[in-house]
Design a protein around this motif. Structure first.
Motif, PDB file in Angstrom:
ATOM      1  N   TRP A  44     -38.903 -64.481 -32.140  1.00  0.00           N
ATOM      2  CA  TRP A  44     -38.803 -63.095 -31.678  1.00  0.00           C
ATOM      3  C   TRP A  44     -39.262 -62.879 -30.239  1.00  0.00           C
ATOM      4  O   TRP A  44     -38.558 -62.203 -29.477  1.00  0.00           O
ATOM      5  CB  TRP A  44     -39.580 -62.171 -32.619  1.00  0.00           C
ATOM      6  N   PRO A  45     -40.421 -63.416 -29.822  1.00  0.00           N
ATOM      7  CA  PRO A  45     -40.788 -63.228 -28.417  1.00  0.00           C
ATOM      8  C   PRO A  45     -39.755 -63.814 -27.452  1.00  0.00           C
ATOM      9  O   PRO A  45     -39.510 -63.244 -26.380  1.00  0.00           O
ATOM     10  CB  PRO A  45     -42.131 -63.973 -28.304  1.00  0.00           C
ATOM     11  N   MET A  46     -39.123 -64.920 -27.836  1.00  0.00           N
ATOM     12  CA  MET A  46     -38.096 -65.540 -26.991  1.00  0.00           C
ATOM     13  C   MET A  46     -36.872 -64.641 -26.897  1.00  0.00           C
ATOM     14  O   MET A  46     -36.279 -64.477 -25.823  1.00  0.00           O
ATOM     15  CB  MET A  46     -37.697 -66.902 -27.565  1.00  0.00           C
ATOM     16  N   VAL A  49     -43.504 -58.792 -21.821  1.00  0.00           N
ATOM     17  CA  VAL A  49     -42.692 -58.538 -23.014  1.00  0.00           C
ATOM     18  C   VAL A  49     -42.998 -59.594 -24.073  1.00  0.00           C
ATOM     19  O   VAL A  49     -43.186 -59.277 -25.260  1.00  0.00           O
ATOM     20  CB  VAL A  49     -41.191 -58.547 -22.656  1.00  0.00           C
ATOM     21  N   TYR A  50     -43.034 -60.839 -23.659  1.00  0.00           N
ATOM     22  CA  TYR A  50     -43.291 -61.947 -24.585  1.00  0.00           C
ATOM     23  C   TYR A  50     -44.639 -61.756 -25.281  1.00  0.00           C
ATOM     24  O   TYR A  50     -44.742 -61.854 -26.514  1.00  0.00           O
ATOM     25  CB  TYR A  50     -43.274 -63.259 -23.806  1.00  0.00           C
ATOM     26  N   ASP A  51     -45.676 -61.457 -24.496  1.00  0.00           N
ATOM     27  CA  ASP A  51     -47.015 -61.303 -25.067  1.00  0.00           C
ATOM     28  C   ASP A  51     -47.084 -60.102 -26.003  1.00  0.00           C
ATOM     29  O   ASP A  51     -47.792 -60.135 -27.021  1.00  0.00           O
ATOM     30  CB  ASP A  51     -48.052 -61.159 -23.943  1.00  0.00           C
ATOM     31  N   PRO A  84     -46.506 -70.682 -27.049  1.00  0.00           N
ATOM     32  CA  PRO A  84     -47.059 -70.088 -25.829  1.00  0.00           C
ATOM     33  C   PRO A  84     -45.953 -69.750 -24.824  1.00  0.00           C
ATOM     34  O   PRO A  84     -44.940 -70.458 -24.738  1.00  0.00           O
ATOM     35  CB  PRO A  84     -47.979 -71.182 -25.279  1.00  0.00           C
ATOM     36  N   PHE A  85     -46.182 -68.686 -24.050  1.00  0.00           N
ATOM     37  CA  PHE A  85     -45.165 -68.246 -23.093  1.00  0.00           C
ATOM     38  C   PHE A  85     -44.797 -69.331 -22.098  1.00  0.00           C
ATOM     39  O   PHE A  85     -43.613 -69.523 -21.774  1.00  0.00           O
ATOM     40  CB  PHE A  85     -45.640 -66.999 -22.334  1.00  0.00           C
ATOM     41  N   ALA A  94     -41.105 -70.468 -21.132  1.00  0.00           N
ATOM     42  CA  ALA A  94     -40.580 -70.259 -19.780  1.00  0.00           C
ATOM     43  C   ALA A  94     -40.077 -71.556 -19.176  1.00  0.00           C
ATOM     44  O   ALA A  94     -39.062 -71.580 -18.466  1.00  0.00           O
ATOM     45  CB  ALA A  94     -41.663 -69.633 -18.892  1.00  0.00           C
ATOM     46  N   ASP A  95     -40.766 -72.655 -19.467  1.00  0.00           N
ATOM     47  CA  ASP A  95     -40.318 -73.955 -18.971  1.00  0.00           C
ATOM     48  C   ASP A  95     -38.975 -74.331 -19.599  1.00  0.00           C
ATOM     49  O   ASP A  95     -38.060 -74.792 -18.909  1.00  0.00           O
ATOM     50  CB  ASP A  95     -41.372 -75.018 -19.282  1.00  0.00           C
TER      51      ASP A  95
END
Length: 359
Positions: free
Chosen positions: A234-236, A267-269, A287-288, A292-293
Motif C-alpha cells: 500500500w505505501p508503494m 505519503v509513504y510514511d 522501509p521507504f 525509493a531505490d
C-alpha cells in the motif's frame, strides 16, 4: 511435496505465479480471453526474468517445465476441481459478464482463494480486526461480487513483483521488471495453510539450468502468519503508482517518486502509519529508502495511470481504500486526498466521454 491443481484467474500477471508453480510439477489452469487461451494451449507461455549477477535475463518456457498448464474461458471452469484458486485480474474485471458468475461459483465452492490483486478483495478487509468493511465499499467497483465469500477462505498475497507484457511480443509473453517476492498471509484454515507452506518450500527449491550451471530463480512465495504483511504494497501504491496519474496524462513511476522525494516520503510514511494503526508491525513493512531505490528502475507509468489515459471507466481504487481505512482511524493526509480527488476526476471524464460517444 504434494502435487496440486491450481486455478488462476488472469493470464497476464498470473503467468508469473504459474511459472513458479509449474517448476514444482503442479497443474495450473489459467482463466483468460479466448485468443489468449488458444495461444497458451498451443504454445504455452514465456516469462523473461532478470537474475542478480547475471548479464542476461533467463527465459522460462512453460513447455519445458514439469507441471502442466492449460487455459480456458470463465464459463468452462468448475472451481470444485481445484485445490487452490489465485485471483490475478484487476479488481474491476470481477464484475464483468462470465467472470462475475465464475466468482460466485468460486465463493460457493469454499475452495481456498489467494488474491494477488493490488486491491484486496472486500472479504479480506473483513478479516482485519476492528475494521468496518461496509464503510469501505465505496472503494470497490461492485462490492456485491464479493458478498458470497466466507472471509476465512480468502487470503491476500502482496503482488510486489513488477511485470509487463511487452507490446512487441505475443500475449503469452511476460517480462519481469522487478523480481521481488510474493508475500502471502495465512488462511483461517490450517489445511489451506499447509498448501501455502508446501508451495513455498517447492518454489524455494527451484533451480534452473543455465550456462553457469544450476541457478536459483528469483520471485519466491513467502508465507506469513500476520494478516498485515501483504499490506506492505500500500505505501508503494500511494507514493508511486497513483502519483503516476497527472491532471492531463501520466508519468513514470520513477518520476512520480523521485521528482519530489520529500513528498513521496511523506505519503509513504503516512500510509505506513495507517497500516500500523490497523495492526501491522513496522517490521512487516518495507522501509521507504529501499522502495525509493527500487523505484529508480521503474521506467514505465503504473497500470492505473495507463488505464486512465486509455479511457478506462473503472480502475482499482487502492487509493480510496487507504483513504477510507485511514478515516476509520481518525487519520488523513492532504496529498492522499488530492490523489483520490484527481483519480475521481479522471474517471468521471472518461465516463462522460463514453456516454457522449454512445449518444
Amino acid at each position: 511435496m504434494s502435487h496440486y491443481k491450481i486455478l488462476i484467474l488472469g493470464a497476464s500477471y498470473g503467468s508469473l505465479l504459474a511459472s513458479k508453480l509449474l517448476f514444482g510439477g503442479h497443474s495450473v489452469t489459467l482463466v483468460c480471453l479466448p485468443a489468449e487461451a488458444d495461444l497458451i494451449n498451443s504454445e504455452g507461455f514465456r516469462v523473461r526474468m532478470p537474475i542478480r549477477g547475471r548479464a542476461q535475463p533467463v527465459l522460462i518456457d512453460s513447455r519445458d517445465l514439469p507441471g502442466k498448464v492449460s487455459a480456458m474461458g470463465a464459463a468452462d471452469v468448475n472451481p470444485a476441481d481445484y485445490d487452490l484458486i489465485g485471483l490475478a485480474m484487476q479488481e474491476p474485471q470481477y464484475g464483468s459478464p462470465g467472470v462475475r458468475e465464475l466468482l460466485e461459483r468460486i465463493a460457493r465452492s469454499r475452495v481456498p482463494c489467494m488474491s494477488i490483486m493490488n486491491m484486496p478483495p472486500l472479504p479480506y478487509i473483513a478479516r482485519l480486526p476492528g475494521i468496518d468493511a461496509n464503510a469501505v465499499k465505496a472503494a470497490y467497483t461492485d462490492p456485491s461480487v464479493w458478498s458470497a465469500f466466507d472471509s476465512g477462505t480468502l487470503t491476500l498475497c502482496s503482488p510486489d513483483p513488477q511485470a509487463i507484457r511487452p507490446p512487441e511480443e505475443k500475449v503469452n509473453f511476460l517480462h519481469v521488471t522487478l523480481p521481488t517476492n510474493f508475500k502471502v498471509a495465512r488462511f483461517d484454515n490450517e489445511k489451506s495453510n499447509a498448501i501455502l507452506r508446501d508451495l513455498e518450500q517447492g518454489i524455494d527449491a527451484i533451480r534452473m539450468d543455465t550456462p553457469e550451471g544450476k541457478t536459483e530463480v528469483p520471485v519466491k512465495l513467502r508465507f506469513h502468519e500476520s494478516l498485515f504483511v501483504p499490506l506492505a504494497k500500500w505505501p508503494m501504491l500511494l507514493a508511486g503508482n497513483y502519483r503516476c496519474v497527472t491532471a492531463d496524462g501520466m508519468r513514470t513511476a520513477q518520476e512520480a517518486v523521485h521528482s519530489d522525494l520529500a513528498q513521496s516520503r511523506a505519503v509513504y510514511d503516512f500510509v505506513v502509519d495507517v497500516c500500523i494503526a490497523l495492526g501491522a508491525k513496522r517490521e512487516d513493512l518495507v522501509p521507504f529508502d529501499k522502495y525509493a531505490d527500487a523505484a529508480k528502475s521503474l521506467a514505465r507509468p503504473a497500470s492505473v495511470a495507463r488505464a486512465l489515459t486509455n479511457g478506462a471507466p473503472n480502475v482499482e481504487r487502492a487509493d480510496k481504500l487507504v483513504q477510507l481505512l485511514a478515516k476509520q482511524k481518525g487519520m488523513s493526509h492532504p496529498v492522499v486526498d488530492e490523489i483520490v480527488a484527481l483519480v475521481d476526476r479522471r474517471l468521471e471524464a472518461n465516463r462522460q466521454k463514453i456516454k457522449s460517444a454512445a449518444a
